[in-house]
Design a protein around this motif. Structure first.
Motif, mmCIF file in Angstrom:
data_model
loop_
_atom_site.group_PDB
_atom_site.id
_atom_site.type_symbol
_atom_site.label_atom_id
_atom_site.label_comp_id
_atom_site.label_asym_id
_atom_site.label_seq_id
_atom_site.Cartn_x
_atom_site.Cartn_y
_atom_site.Cartn_z
ATOM 1 N N ASN A 112 0.697 -1.198 -0.037
ATOM 2 C CA ASN A 112 0.132 -0.029 -0.059
ATOM 3 C C ASN A 112 0.814 1.165 -0.112
ATOM 4 O O ASN A 112 0.418 2.362 0.460
ATOM 5 C CB ASN A 112 -1.030 -0.085 0.937
ATOM 6 C CG ASN A 112 -1.958 -1.055 1.185
ATOM 7 O OD1 ASN A 112 -2.544 -1.601 0.081
ATOM 8 N ND2 ASN A 112 -2.509 -1.564 2.078
ATOM 9 N N SER A 147 -1.720 -1.724 -7.501
ATOM 10 C CA SER A 147 -3.329 -1.531 -7.424
ATOM 11 C C SER A 147 -3.483 0.084 -7.762
ATOM 12 O O SER A 147 -2.368 0.860 -7.927
ATOM 13 C CB SER A 147 -3.691 -1.740 -6.184
ATOM 14 O OG SER A 147 -3.257 -0.917 -5.160
ATOM 15 N N ARG A 162 1.188 -3.540 -3.712
ATOM 16 C CA ARG A 162 0.231 -4.704 -3.078
ATOM 17 C C ARG A 162 1.183 -5.667 -2.462
ATOM 18 O O ARG A 162 0.662 -6.728 -1.802
ATOM 19 C CB ARG A 162 -0.603 -5.178 -4.141
ATOM 20 C CG ARG A 162 -1.611 -4.233 -4.991
ATOM 21 C CD ARG A 162 -2.475 -5.015 -5.801
ATOM 22 N NE ARG A 162 -3.259 -5.893 -5.139
ATOM 23 C CZ ARG A 162 -4.180 -6.651 -5.933
ATOM 24 N NH1 ARG A 162 -4.445 -6.583 -7.108
ATOM 25 N NH2 ARG A 162 -4.952 -7.349 -5.153
#
Length: 824
Positions: free
Chosen positions: A506, A541, A582
C-alpha cells in the motif's frame, strides 16, 4: 511773346537805373582840399607843417545789371569817374576782380563799364570788382583801390518745376469731401526776394469735379462725395504751378497725379440665383463634393471674403458646406450615405455673409444673402444587401452530411427588385466542407466535421443578382463546431516509474492523470481502474482519487522516489489516481520490469475508455528510500545518456584526437628543420679542406640540400665520388703499343683500390686525394716534370692518362689536347 518779354526787360532796366541816382553819372568825385592823405589823422608832419584830414576820393554805389540781355551791343553797366580827371587823358582807369577783363570790360579813358556776355542770375547773382584811377604816364595811383558790386537783376526766366512726375496716390472710396489725397510741390529757380518771379500758385487743370488743390500749398483733396470704386477706380489729375503769383505773363509747369480709389466693404455678397439644383448618385462616397455655389461681391481682397453655412435642411446631418478661401465658393460635402429607395430629394437653405464688415456702411443693408439648394438623388444599380453584416452558426461534429445548420438572406435594394442567387466563396472553403442552397440561402454540411481538428470555420457567402451578375456582395459566416464525446481519455504523459525492491504494501509510487481532447460543458470527470485481466495477479493497485481537489505541494524528493507514508498536507488535483504497491517486497520476484494496465473512462455519454500501460521498474534503495541500484535496463533508461548526448561526446573525443595527431605531426616536422635557416647560400659560409675542386665552374662539388637535410637524398642524384658519364663521356684513344709490364702487381693493387673506392657510396668526392699504403717503382709515364720534358726532343703521347680514371682527368685534358693544338 518775345516782344512782350523784351518790353518787360526794358521797363525793369529803366526802373533799376532811376532808383539808383548816380549810376551812369559820376560815380567818383573829388573832395575839397588837397591831396588824399592819411584818413582820420590830424597834426603836424616831421617838418612842422600842419596836416589836414582828407576824405576819400571815391564814392561808390552798387551797379545793377539785367540778366539774360538779348541786345546786339554790349550791355552798359555804368561809368567810373574821378575828380582828378581833368579830361586831358592823363587818367587811366583800372578794373580788377570777378569777371574783370572777361565778363566786364572798362574803357581806360572814359571809365565806362560794359558786360560782354549774357549773364544768368541763377548761375551767379552778383560780382565783386575793384577799381582804381592811376596816372597814365607815371602809373601813380590817383585814387586808392576800392571795391564795388555789380548785382544781377532777376527776370522771370524760369518756370516752376514739380519734384515728381507723375505722382501716385490712393484714397479710400466713398471718402468725405475734403479728404486729403496727396500734396504736390513745385520749385522756381528765380529770385524769391525780388518781385513775384518765384511766387508759385497751384491750380487743377484736369480732375474736376472729383478733386481740388490748394493754390498755396498744393494739397490735393477730394471734392465729390460718394466716389465708388466699383464705378470708377482710377483717376488722372493734372496740376499746374504758375509763377508771378498766377498773373498773366507768368511761367507755368504741370504734373500728373494718378489717384486710385482703394476698396472698402461697401457691397454685400449676392447669390446669382435663388435656387440651385444638383444631381448626385446614391453611391456617392462620403466626404466627396456634391456641388459648389458662389455669391458675387463687388468688393475685392479681404472685403470680398465670405462664409457659407446651412441654415435649414430636410435631411439633418446629411450635407455640410465649407468655404473655399481661394475661390470664395461654398462647397457642398456629403456626410451620410444616400439611399435612393429611402429618400430621393433633399432641400437645403444656405446663407452667405461677409467676414469683415465695416460698421460705417451698416446703413447700406445687411451684408448677407440666402439661397435654396435642391439635391436630387439618382438611382444606381446596387448589389444585394444581406440582412446582417455577419452570421454565426453552430454544427455538431457528428452531424450527418447535408444537414442544414443555418441560412443567410439578401435582397436587391433597387426598385427593380431582382432575384438573388447564393454561392460559397471557395477561397474561404478550400476543402468544400459546406455548401449553400442557391435559391433560399440555406447552409448545409458536405463533409464530416471534427472539432478537435477545426473548432471554427470561417467562410464567405456570395449573393449575386440574376439580372446583373456583376452585382455581387459577400457576407462572413462563422460556424462553430460543437463537441461530442468521441475521444477516449488517455494518460496525460508517458508514465514510467520505479519501486524499491524492499517496498511495503500500500505504498504510493506514482500519481497519474488523464487528458481528453473533448470539451464537455461540465468539465472532465475521469475514472481509473486496473484492467480486468490483470486485477487478480497484479502486484500493484490503482486508487481513484474521485475528484479530490486541492493544491500540489512542492515535492521534497524526486518523483521516482517512493513515499513511505502519506503527507496529509499534500493535495492532488482533480481526475488523478495513485499507483500503490500490493506486496511487502519485490526482491524475490524474477521480473524486474512490470507493466500495469490502467483503464481510464470518462463520464460523458456515450462513455469512452482506453487502456494505458504504466511501466514500473524494481530498483535497490537505501533506508531513506533513495534509489541506489537498478538493473542494467533500468540504469540505461533512468540514468543513461540520450543518443544526442552520446553523439556529442563522441564528436568531442574525435576532435581532441585530431588535435593531438596534428600537434604531433607539427612537432615532428619542426624537428626535421635544418640547423641553418639562413637565406644565404651555405657555400658562402662552408670551408672545405683537402678538397681540390674545379674552381668556380665546379657546381657539383657538393649538394647544398644534403648539407641542410642529410636524410633527404634523392635517388636521382648521382654519386659525387665518380665522374658522371653524362658530363665526361669516356674518350676512346688508340691503345698504346704494348710495353713491358714490370709493375703488374702494383697496377692490380691500385685498380682494386680504385674499384673499391668507386663503388663505395660513402667515399669522399671523386676529386679528393686518396692515399694508399703502397709505393711502387714509379710511374709508367716516367717523369712528368716540365723541366725534363723541355729537354726531350720527341713528342710524348699522354693519351693513356685518360684511361687512369677520373682522378687524372685534369692531366689528360692538359696533355691530351696538345696534339690538337699542334695540329691547328
Amino acid at each position: 511773346m518775345d516782344r512782350r518779354r523784351a518790353c518787360v526787360l526794358m521797363v525793369l532796366w529803366a526802373a533799376a537805373h532811376l532808383s539808383c541816382p548816380g549810376s551812369g553819372l559820376r560815380a567818383l568825385r573829388r573832395t575839397t582840399g588837397g591831396r588824399r592823405g592819411a584818413a582820420g589823422l590830424t597834426g603836424e608832419d616831421a617838418n612842422g607843417v600842419p596836416l589836414r584830414r582828407s576824405k576819400r576820393g571815391w564814392m561808390w554805389n552798387q551797379f545793377f545789371l539785367l540778366e539774360e540781355y538779348t541786345g546786339s551791343d554790349m550791355q552798359y553797366v555804368g561809368k567810373l569817374h574821378s575828380d582828378s580827371d581833368k579830361g586831358d587823358g592823363s587818367v587811366r582807369y583800372v578794373l580788377t576782380g570777378e569777371g574783370a577783363g572777361t565778363l566786364f570790360k572798362i574803357d581806360e579813358k572814359s571809365g565806362d563799364i560794359h558786360a560782354t556776355k549774357r549773364l544768368d542770375r541763377e548761375e551767379k547773382s552778383y560780382y565783386i570788382l575793384h577799381a582804381k584811377a592811376v596816372n597814365r604816364f607815371t602809373s601813380e595811383a590817383l585814387e586808392g583801390e576800392s571795391e564795388f558790386i555789380i548785382k544781377i537783376h532777376d527776370i522771370n526766366d524760369n518756370e516752376p518745376r514739380f519734384t515728381k512726375d507723375p505722382y501716385m496716390a490712393r484714397v479710400p472710396e466713398m471718402s468725405d469731401i475734403g479728404t486729403s489725397v496727396i500734396q504736390v510741390t513745385a520749385t522756381d529757380a528765380d529770385d524769391a526776394t525780388y518781385g513775384n518771379s518765384a511766387r508759385v500758385v497751384y491750380s487743377i487743370l484736369e480732375g474736376q469735379p472729383y478733386f481740388s488743390v490748394d493754390p498755396e500749398t498744393g494739397l490735393i483733396k477730394t471734392a465729390l462725395p460718394g466716389m465708388d470704386r466699383e464705378v470708377k477706380e482710377n483717376y488722372q489729375v493734372v496740376i499746374q504751378a504758375k509763377d508771378m503769383a498766377g498773373q498773366m505773363g507768368g511761367l507755368s509747369g504741370t504734373t500728373t497725379v494718378s489717384i486710385t480709389l482703394s476698396d472698402v466693404n461697401d457691397n454685400p455678397p449676392r447669390f446669382t440665383k435663388t435656387l440651385y439644383e444638383f444631381r448626385v448618385p446614391e453611391t456617392q462616397e462620403l466626404g466627396s463634393e456634391v456641388g459648389a455655389i458662389r455669391a458675387l461681391d463687388a468688393d475685392i481682397g479681404e472685403n470680398a471674403e465670405m462664409d457659407y453655412r446651412i441654415i435649414g435642411s430636410d435631411g439633418p446631418g446629411m450635407f455640410d458646406i465649407v468655404t473655399n478661401r481661394s475661390t470664395q465658393e461654398g462647397v457642398i460635402v456629403l456626410r451620410k450615405p444616400l439611399d435612393f429607395e429611402k429618400k430621393r430629394q433633399y432641400s437645403l437653405r444656405v446663407q452667405v455673409e461677409n467676414v469683415h464688415i465695416n460698421p460705417r456702411f451698416f446703413s447700406v443693408g445687411p451684408f448677407r444673402d440666402e439661397a435654396t439648394i435642391k439635391i436630387v438623388v439618382e438611382d444606381v444599380d446596387e448589389p444585394p444587401v444581406f440582412e446582417r453584416p455577419s452570421y454565426v452558426m453552430e454544427a455538431k461534429e457528428d452531424a450527418a452530411r447535408n444537414t442544414v445548420i443555418g441560412s443567410v438572406s439578401a435582397t436587391d435594394p433597387d426598385d427593380r427588385s431582382s432575384l438573388v442567387r447564393y454561392s460559397i466563396d471557395r477561397n474561404t472553403d478550400m476543402d468544400r466542407v459546406f455548401n449553400v442552397h442557391a435559391g433560399n440561402g440555406s447552409v448545409f454540411i458536405l463533409r464530416e466535421l471534427d472539432r478537435e481538428e477545426h473548432a471554427w470555420h470561417n467562410i464567405s457567402v456570395i449573393a449575386t443578382e440574376f439580372n446583373n451578375p456583376r452585382q455581387i456582395s459577400r457576407v462572413p459566416v462563422y460556424i462553430k463546431v460543437l463537441d461530442v464525446n468521441d475521444n477516449a481519455p488517455t494518460f496525460a504523459t508517458n508514465y514510467e516509474t520505479f519501486v524499491c525492491e524492499n517496498a511495503k504494501a500500500n505504498q504510493r509510487i506514482q500519481t497519474i492523470s488523464a487528458a481528453d481532447p473533448d470539451e464537455p460543458p461540465g468539465g472532465h470527470r475521469f475514472f481509473f481502474s486496473l484492467a480486468q485481466e490483470a486485477a487478480g495477479k497484479a502486484n500493484f493497485s490503482v486508487r481513484d482519487n474521485k475528484g479530490n481537489t486541492g493544491s500540489v505541494a512542492k515535492p521534497q524528493r524526486p518523483e521516482a522516489a517512493p513515499v513511505t507514508k502519506r503527507d496529509p498536507h499534500v493535495m492532488f488535483p482533480d481526475n488523478t489516481a495513485w499507483i500503490l504497491t500490493r506486496r511487502n517486497s519485490y526482491n524475490s520476484l524474477q521480473q524486474s520490469v512490470h507493466h500495469v494496465p490502467v483503464v481510464i473512462s470518462d463520464g460523458d455519454f456515450p462513455m469512452q475508455s482506453s487502456t494505458n500501460t504504466l511501466t514500473i521498474r524494481v530498483c535497490t534503495c537505501d533506508r531513506e528510500g533513495n534509489m541506489k541500484l537498478c538493473n542494467a535496463e533500468a540504469l540505461t533508461a533512468r540514468a543513461g545518456l540520450s543518443t544526442g548526448a552520446l553523439v556529442a561526446i563522441l564528436l568531442c573525443v574525435i576532435i581532441l584526437l585530431m588535435i593531438v595527431v596534428l600537434f604531433a605531426a607539427l612537432r615532428r616536422q619542426r624537428k626535421k628543420e635544418p640547423l641553418i635557416i639562413s637565406k644565404e647560400d651555405v657555400r658562402d659560409n662552408v670551408v672545405s679542406y683537402n678538397d681540390e675542386g674545379g674552381g668556380e665552374e665546379d657546381t657539383q662539388a657538393f649538394d647544398i640540400g644534403t648539407l641542410r637535410n642529410p636524410e633527404a637524398i634523392e635517388e636521382s642524384k648521382q654519386r659525387r665520388d665518380i665522374v658522371p658519364e653524362t658530363f665526361y663521356p669516356p674518350v676512346r684513344r688508340p691503345a698504346p703499343p704494348p710495353t713491358r709490364d714490370h709493375n703488374g702487381d702494383v697496377r692490380d693493387f691500385i685498380n682494386q683500390r680504385l674499384q673499391d673506392n668507386d663503388s663505395d657510396p660513402t667515399a669522399p668526392p671523386y676529386d679528393s686525394l686518396a692515399t694508399y699504403a703502397y709505393e711502387g717503382s714509379g710511374s709508367v709515364a716516367e717523369s712528368l716534370s716540365s723541366l725534363e720534358s723541355v729537354t726531350t726532343e720527341g713528342d710524348q703521347d699522354y693519351h693513356y692518362l685518360s684511361e687512369w680514371g677520373p682522378r687524372f682527368k685534369k692531366l689528360a685534358d692538359m696533355y691530351g689536347g696538345d696534339d690538337s693544338d699542334r695540329d691547328s
